[in-house]
Design a protein around this motif. Structure first.
Motif: not given
Length: 581
Positions: A65-82
């Motif tokens: 359902r989310r735009p990224v795969i991985g469920g809780a095992a996910v990498t996201e750039e919440i703050i630009p550059g991080f």
């Protein structure tokens, strides 16, 4: 390395596929009207299940359902550059045969091992110019004993024996992770063949008993007693006991004084990386890189993975068998079997038509313990924390303790219990337990030069606050400020280094990642919700009362953590059932 199940091993090397396994082979990413298997949710377990099934020739699609795969095992750039491992943040428990079978290194997985792995600084006042003490533990036993001797020579002598004791128990329990539990229903009511198959599942239990031998009563106590009782029999120094006790309560709404808290500790010492037992590490690129590697392996064999495709309902035939799913846009996707990586609650209370499930089963699922103490805070900083107990090196380069799990407010088991008691009263802990990790200390690709990403795994925070309060922005910020004040006491200057933060309370973890109650294990890892009884008694073999529907996520045996065992085991059960259809 535990052996594969016989059916799985043979099939991986099998030649010509049956006709039903050759059907509907199409281009990756193209949504077809029918598959052999559909997986709900692209969490790591769902991806593992899909990868194994596809390798076995079972045409499989995964819907996330989310735009990224991985469920809780996910990498996201919440703050630009991080780049943050936004939910799960460490790797150790992933079953070694999954590394090998899915060729995860070939598909880009790289792991940075941590050594040392644990750092507990003290808050000691009135020392003048002296540096406060700290406890640093790693792979070097002699160095560990030297560190522990600061607090107790007796404990330093006992520590190798304790480690050997716990490692032996982990060795005994591990084979139970890699197979479905004994199917008690088949054992009592099935055909002769089904009974014999169920009986064969007793082998890991018998092996565990043989490994534990005459010490079985002592090991039984580890599973059933409060972890404080277990640790008190080994050690006398509070900094050591509290450091060890954190792994017994992390992610669990329990106190070190709660009976059965020892199993959560055992759950966290059963892992290993690169052949090193008990090792923990950071995934290069964040935890999402692990999920990407698993997906790459699955897709290399023909699996299809779709994001932003929400499953709203499990399709059921007139004969009472799962036959596919309905997506949010109203389209139907047919399949021979459906595997759900969603929680048991989402799977059986929201996605499955209730008329096809026994009332008693539904009631048991609705009564599962999902209480969670966790608030995860992801922090971007412009410099490394500078701890009073271990001052930074000139130039600000990471020191060994920066790669560790840094335990704050963990000098005494009483502190942990008091933090728990606050949450029982409906209050965020006044002095929360904090596990602080800095993955960018080993993986500089996660942050801009000179900057770092910090993971704060904190507890205890109740899902529902006392006094009718809710987790609004004000409450989130007030709690995060309290956490930052605690860190500041250990590492002055921390607050001024903060560039940005992402605060995830239990309701946030539930909303974003589908974790019921915010529980990272889908449901509590207590003895009444493990093995034969996960998620509920008589339904622990990944099957459920609705034929053709299987559970393959953390709510199934053997439970939570980035382990992959539930996905692999479920795939094995599904493949066996498909062959008999």
């Amino acid at each position: 390395m535990a052996a594969r199940g016989p059916g799985l091993s043979r099939a991986l090397g099998a030649s010509p596929c049956p006709a039903w396994r050759r059907a509907h082979w199409g281009p990756k990413g193209h949504l077809k009207p029918e598959y052999n298997a559909v997986v709900i949710g692209a969490g790591h377990n769902g991806l593992v299940a899909a990868a194994y099934l596809q390798r076995l020739g079972v045409d499989t699609a995964v819907f996330e359902r989310r735009p990224v795969i991985g469920g809780a095992a996910v990498t996201e750039e919440i703050i630009p550059g991080f780049k943050f491992s936004r939910a799960s943040y460490l790797l150790s428990l992933l079953r070694p045969q999954i590394y090998t079978d899915l060729e995860l290194k070939k598909h880009g997985l790289k792991v940075h091992l941590r050594d040392p792995y644990s750092f507990t600084p003290m808050l000691e006042e009135g020392l003048g110019n002296k540096v406060p003490r700290s406890l640093l533990l790693g792979m070097d036993m002699a160095e560990n004993q030297k560190q522990i001797a600061q607090f107790s020579r007796k404990d330093a002598q006992a520590f190798p024996k304790y480690e050997a004791f716990m490692n032996r128990m982990a060795l005994a329990i591990e084979p139970l992770l890699d197979a479905a539990p004994v199917d008690t229903e088949a054992f009592h009511r099935g055909s002769l063949l089904q009974r014999l198959q169920a009986l064969s599942k007793l082998k890991p239990l018998l092996q565990a008993g043989r490994v534990l031998g005459a010490q079985l009563p002592q090991y039984y106590q580890v599973l059933t007693a409060p972890i404080t009782k277990v640790l008190d029999q080994w050690f006398e120094s509070e900094p050591l006991k509290a450091t060890l006790a954190t792994d017994a309560v992390i992610g669990a709404m329990t106190s070190p004084h709660t009976p059965g808290s020892g199993y959560v500790l055992l759950h966290h010492v059963m892992g290993g990386l690169e052949g090193v037992q008990g090792a923990w590490g950071y995934v290069q690129g964040g935890m999402g890189a692990l999920s990407e590697a698993i997906m790459s392996s699955a897709m290399a064999h023909g699996a299809s993975v779709f994001t932003e495709k929400t499953v709203t309902k499990v399709l059921v035939s007139n004969e009472g068998r799962a036959q596919g799913v309905v997506l949010q846009d109203g389209s139907e996707v047919r399949s021979r079997v459906v595997l759900s990586n969603a929680s048991p609650q989402a799977t059986f209370l929201k996605l499955t038509p209730q008329e096809w499930l026994p009332k008693e089963f539904v009631e048991r699922i609705s009564q599962l313990d999902t209480k969670s103490p966790v608030t995860k805070i992801n922090v971007a900083v412009d410099r490394l924390p500078d701890f009073l107990a271990a001052p930074n090196a000139p130039g600000g380069q990471p020191r060994p303790h920066h790669q560790c799990s840094i335990h704050l407010n963990c000098e005494d088991t009483l502190l942990l219990h008091q933090a728990f008691q606050d949450a029982v009263d409906g209050l965020p802990s006044h002095r929360p337990m904090i596990e602080l990790c800095i993955p960018s200390a080993l993986d500089p690709t996660l942050a801009p030069p000179g900057c770092h990403v910090i993971s704060l795994f904190t507890q205890y925070t109740p899902y529902t606050l006392a006094g009718g309060k809710v987790w609004d922005e004000q409450e989130r910020s007030a709690y995060a400020d309290k956490v930052f004040d605690c860190i500041e006491a250990y590492a002055p200057g921390f607050k001024s280094s903060v560039v940005g933060r992402d605060i995830l309370t239990p309701p946030d973890l539930e909303r974003i990642f589908g974790l019921p109650g915010g529980n990272i294990f889908h449901c509590a890892m207590t003895l009444d919700q493990l093995y034969f009884a996960r998620p509920v008694p008589l339904h622990s073999s990944y099957r459920c009362p609705l034929r053709g529907l299987y559970l393959c996520g953390s709510g199934a045996h053997p439970g939570g953590g980035v382990m992959g065992a539930a996905g692999r085991n479920a795939a094995q059960v599904v493949f066996r059932d498909l062959k008999s259809m």
